[in-house]
Write an enzyme that holds these catalytic residues in place. Structure first.
Site, PDB file in Angstrom:
ATOM      1  N   ASP A 295     -27.247  84.529-114.093  1.00  0.00           N
ATOM      2  CA  ASP A 295     -27.472  83.150-114.504  1.00  0.00           C
ATOM      3  C   ASP A 295     -26.796  82.994-115.872  1.00  0.00           C
ATOM      4  OD1 ASP A 295     -28.242  80.534-114.771  1.00  0.00           O
ATOM      5  OD2 ASP A 295     -30.335  80.867-114.229  1.00  0.00           O
TER       6      ASP A 295
HETATM    7  C1  NOJ Z   1     -28.846  77.739-115.487  1.00  0.00           C
HETATM    8  C2  NOJ Z   1     -29.620  77.521-114.225  1.00  0.00           C
HETATM    9  O1  NOJ Z   1     -30.780  78.313-114.235  1.00  0.00           O
HETATM   10  C3  NOJ Z   1     -28.819  77.823-112.968  1.00  0.00           C
HETATM   11  O2  NOJ Z   1     -29.581  77.440-111.857  1.00  0.00           O
HETATM   12  C4  NOJ Z   1     -27.505  77.124-113.006  1.00  0.00           C
HETATM   13  O3  NOJ Z   1     -26.777  77.386-111.827  1.00  0.00           O
HETATM   14  C5  NOJ Z   1     -26.739  77.554-114.239  1.00  0.00           C
HETATM   15  N1  NOJ Z   1     -27.502  77.236-115.444  1.00  0.00           N
HETATM   16  C6  NOJ Z   1     -25.378  76.887-114.366  1.00  0.00           C
HETATM   17  O4  NOJ Z   1     -25.550  75.565-114.715  1.00  0.00           O
END
Ligand code: NOJ
Length: 802
Positions: A295
């Protein structure tokens, strides 16, 4: 290398796991960088030895050429052998936030003719991009209980990603609704592992058949927004596998290309460097052949994460989401290989996995380059504004409509038949005064039609049909006098308008989102900011009072709820003037159309609740951890297997509306349940395990059909409609399982007067429990029972299975 030796030695000696955990969580003595690069220290472990720990599992398993993956992996390996170490490091390291058109970008690698990758949010469709569809979110498609609609939604999302040149769809999101207030529940598929698993399976097939890579997230047990970077989800191995891992396993069975380790710790090991869950569970036990991608900003170490099984870091820098270009990997990974901290073969396997995923969905065959710029969608130089919406309003409308659960319909109030006078009350019935997409990522939504939650899972609405618009069209056709009151707090006007009408539809909401945004609820109640997770599971903007004011004056008050999850209804649900309740989830752009179709009977409601609505908040088995002074707050999953309806059954708590519940305008009769063992391995498959021990991963026979379940359903009412028969399983009494668990479901179309035969098969896996001592899925000794019903509490047929 030292870590591998230490970890293996420690494990072999059976030394206290807590010692091991330290090693697993970070590598204090192992240099992440060579001396000539700036030292980027791993983030220190903040826990202590008394906390639950995650065992080490090294080395990281390499990809294999099994099954579907044979050709992609072979091609990828060929490329990898031709790549320099610098190229390998480039392929596994994001280019840095803002360095590229998408939320995540991998740079091109000319030496192998690789154009790079565009990774884009999110679960609900293309985030922050114009001429794209705002699809109904995960919670809504889950409410349809329809495998076909889950698949078709995935297909439509995939087509839009392909049309915009986005390689990777950062979805589906499959974190179960453990605590009803958790902020991101709405992105996922509800509170049941099997419902989530099936939705994940269908979504991945739909998206990837369109040649787009899917990323199932957030691995694992990423269950709340408070402490989202520091909280440790602590759970036992059986709960982990039977509940939280299940949807990821189903995504892998559908061939998912990537898995996203989340921000959280599990058993005090950061998910991006949790070797037990990456190396062991994913890559060995579930034989995952694709790549893991962190993530955004969830990586906290260079060497430890590489050895523990992370394959790609996003967005590339050490944090999210700024233009910080310092990376744990990139040049530092090259150095780590050169100085022997990370084996070259590990980095080659990262690259193999990434390229195999690219070939697996055939993105080497004329795939478009991104034609949008998420970082600046108004920039004429970088945005082609390609319209990818096609006719996806049709599938969106169908899902939003099919998901609506009719929870109350006293005196057959609905469907409406050309009412004389109708009132629409509440801001959710009309447009937001300042326009569409006024709040980026929907962070700050105060009132007006609620189409989705906030955060990276939100998409821009290209249009939004409100109830005001859709019901006006009917009013014109039917010669119904229509009026409205859209101020949630103007009770005087609400009463006036309600008094005049013979039907008053009150529209109310409840909202939550991702923890990087904080949104206050409006006056006069609960002004406190919601840090992603909801503070309360009540209605926003004082919805309860609005309902009561209207019901006090109008004896045909219909309540329409647009909500991210369960809402307490006790203050108004039994009011005799509240005659009907429509549970409409989050509708995306087809908000009003869906509600109008059900209100007027153009669509016979078939939605089912994908979670339990309790009578009081404390009836739920788990809560968001809101307060903790600990540097690493401990979120203990003490409820174990008893999530949502399983807990209400086990503790004999009466819910307001149970999991799987929803009314129809017609009636269905169930009969003729037949259950038989059909598998090759008989009633007791424990002997099948033989010498097959966990190190080999799960065997394929476990997923073969074991039992066939057949029954008939007849539509005995006056209207054609869909029914959603649900198959539950009761394990033998000593199994340690909840009283019943969902094992199959689907929506079936039954014209009035007709009978359909429904067949399902359950696999050995479906009938097994995870035995911690055996480290195997095993039959539980004793009598099983198959239960077939119209909801988790409306069981119509039963059959024992010895
Ligand atoms: C953080 C989020 O938790 C995730 O779901 C997302 O895909 C990424 N940021 C990218 O925006």
């Amino acid at each position: 290398m030292r870590c591998i030796t230490v970890c293996v030695a420690v494990a072999a000696l059976g030394v206290r796991a807590s010692l091991v955990r330290r090693d697993d969580a970070h590598h204090p003595e192992t240099p992440d960088t060579a001396p000539n690069l700036p030292i980027i220290p791993s983030v220190p472990f903040l826990g202590n030895d008394a906390m639950p720990s995650s065992p080490p599992s090294y080395p990281s398993p390499n990809t294999t050429t099994n099954g579907w993956w044979e050709h992609p992996v072979k091609r990828a390996r060929k490329d990898v052998h031709a790549m320099s170490l610098d190229d390998l490091a480039t392929l596994v390291t994001g280019s840095g936030y803002g360095n590229g058109p998408c939320v995540g970008n991998i740079r091109p690698i000319p030496s192998i003719d690789f154009p790079g990758l565009c990774l884009q949010d999110g679960p609900t469709g293309l985030r922050g991009v114009d001429y794209a569809t705002a699809f109904p979110p995960g919670i809504t498609v889950a409410g349809t209980f329809s495998k076909e609609l889950m698949r078709r939604r995935g297909t439509a999302i995939g087509r839009e990603f392909r049309g915009k040149g986005a390689n990777v769809y950062l979805g589906p999101m499959v974190n179960l609704m453990r605590a009803p207030a958790a902020g991101r529940n709405w992105e996922g598929f509800g509170a049941d592992p099997y419902l989530n698993g099936e939705a994940a399976f269908q979504t991945v097939l739909g998206v990837q058949n369109e040649r787009v890579q899917a990323t199932v997230k957030h691995y694992l047990a990423n269950q709340q927004e408070h402490f989202r970077n520091t909280g440790s989800s602590n759970l036992d191995e059986r709960t982990e596998r039977e509940v939280y891992l299940h949807p990821f396993m189903r995504a892998i069975q559908a061939g998912v290309v990537s898995v996203m380790p989340g921000y959280n710790f599990v058993n005090n090991s950061w998910m991006t460097q949790n070797s037990a869950l990456l190396n062991d569970r994913l890559k060995r036990e579930l034989k995952f052949q694709g790549y893991t991608v962190s993530d955004w900003g969830a990586q906290h170490s260079g060497v430890a994460s590489a050895l523990a099984g992370l394959d790609m870091t996003m967005p590339g820098g050490t944090s999210c989401c700024d233009t910080n270009l310092t990376s744990f990997w990139g040049a530092n990974l090259t150095q780590a290989v050169t100085n022997g901290s990370v084996p070259l073969s590990r980095v080659q396997d990262m690259a193999t996995r990434i390229l195999a995923g690219y070939y697996f969905v055939r993105q080497d065959e004329g795939y478009l380059k991104p034609n949008f710029n998420f970082m600046d969608i108004d920039d004429p130089a970088t945005n082609e504004h390609v319209d990818v919406m096609a006719d996806h309003d049709v599938i969106s409308r169908e899902i939003s409509t099919a998901a609506i659960a009719l929870l109350k319909n006293a005196n057959a109030t609905l469907p409406l038949h050309k009412p004389k006078k109708i009132a629409l009350i509440g801001s959710d019935a009309g447009p937001f005064a300042l326009g569409l997409n006024y709040y980026p990522d929907n962070i700050g939504w105060p009132y007006g039609a609620l189409s989705m939650g906030w955060g990276s899972g939100a998409t821009m609405n290209s249009y939004l049909v409100t109830a005001y618009e859709a019901i006006q069209q009917r009013a014109r056709r039917d010669h119904t006098a229509i009026n409205w009151s859209f101020d949630d707090f103007d009770y005087v006007n609400a009463r006036k308008v309600a008094n005049y009408s013979d039907v008053a539809a009150v529209f109310v909401t409840s909202l939550s989102g991702e923890g990087y945004g904080t949104v206050p609820n409006s006056k006069p109640v609960d002004k406190a900011a919601n840090m992603g997770d909801r503070n309360n599971i009540t209605l926003w903007n004082g919805g309860e009072k609005l309902i009561q004011e209207v019901a006090a004056i109008n004896n045909n008050t219909i309540v329409v709820v647009h909500a991210v999850g369960p809402v307490l209804m006790e203050e108004w649900i039994e009011h005799p003037n509240v005659t009907a309740v429509l549970w409409a989830h989050l509708p995306g752009s087809e908000s009003g159309t869906a509600v109008a179709d059900v209100l007027y009977g153009d669509y016979n409601p078939s939605g089912r609740l994908p979670y339990t609505i309790a009578k009081q908040r404390r009836d739920y088995p788990a809560e968001v951890l809101y307060n903790s002074d600990a540097p690493q707050p401990q979120i203990n999953f003490t409820e174990g297997l008893l999530i949502d309806h399983r807990h209400f059954d086990a503790k004999d708590i009466e819910p307001r509306f149970e999991f799987g519940f929803g009314l129809s305008y017609t009636r269905f009769n169930y009969s003729a349940l037949d259950v038989e063992f059909i598998g090759d391995y008989g009633h007791n498959w424990n002997h099948k395990w033989g010498h097959h021990k966990a190190p080999d991963g799960l065997p394929s026979w476990l997923f073969e059909p074991a039992v066939r379940v057949s029954f008939t359903v007849r539509n005995t009412g006056d209207m054609d409609g869909h029914e959603v028969p649900q198959v539950y399983l009761r394990f033998p009494n000593d199994s340690g399982e909840p009283p019943k668990v969902l094992r199959e479901f689907d929506r079936v179309w039954i014209p009035r007067g007709d009978t359909v035969h429904v067949h399902h098969t359950l696999s050995y896996y479906d009938l097994s429990v995870w035995s911690i001592p055996h480290q195997q899925w095993r039959r539980s000794p004793g009598t099983y029972e198959i239960l077939v019903g119209a909801s988790s509490r409306d069981i119509r047929l039963r059959h024992s299975l010895l």
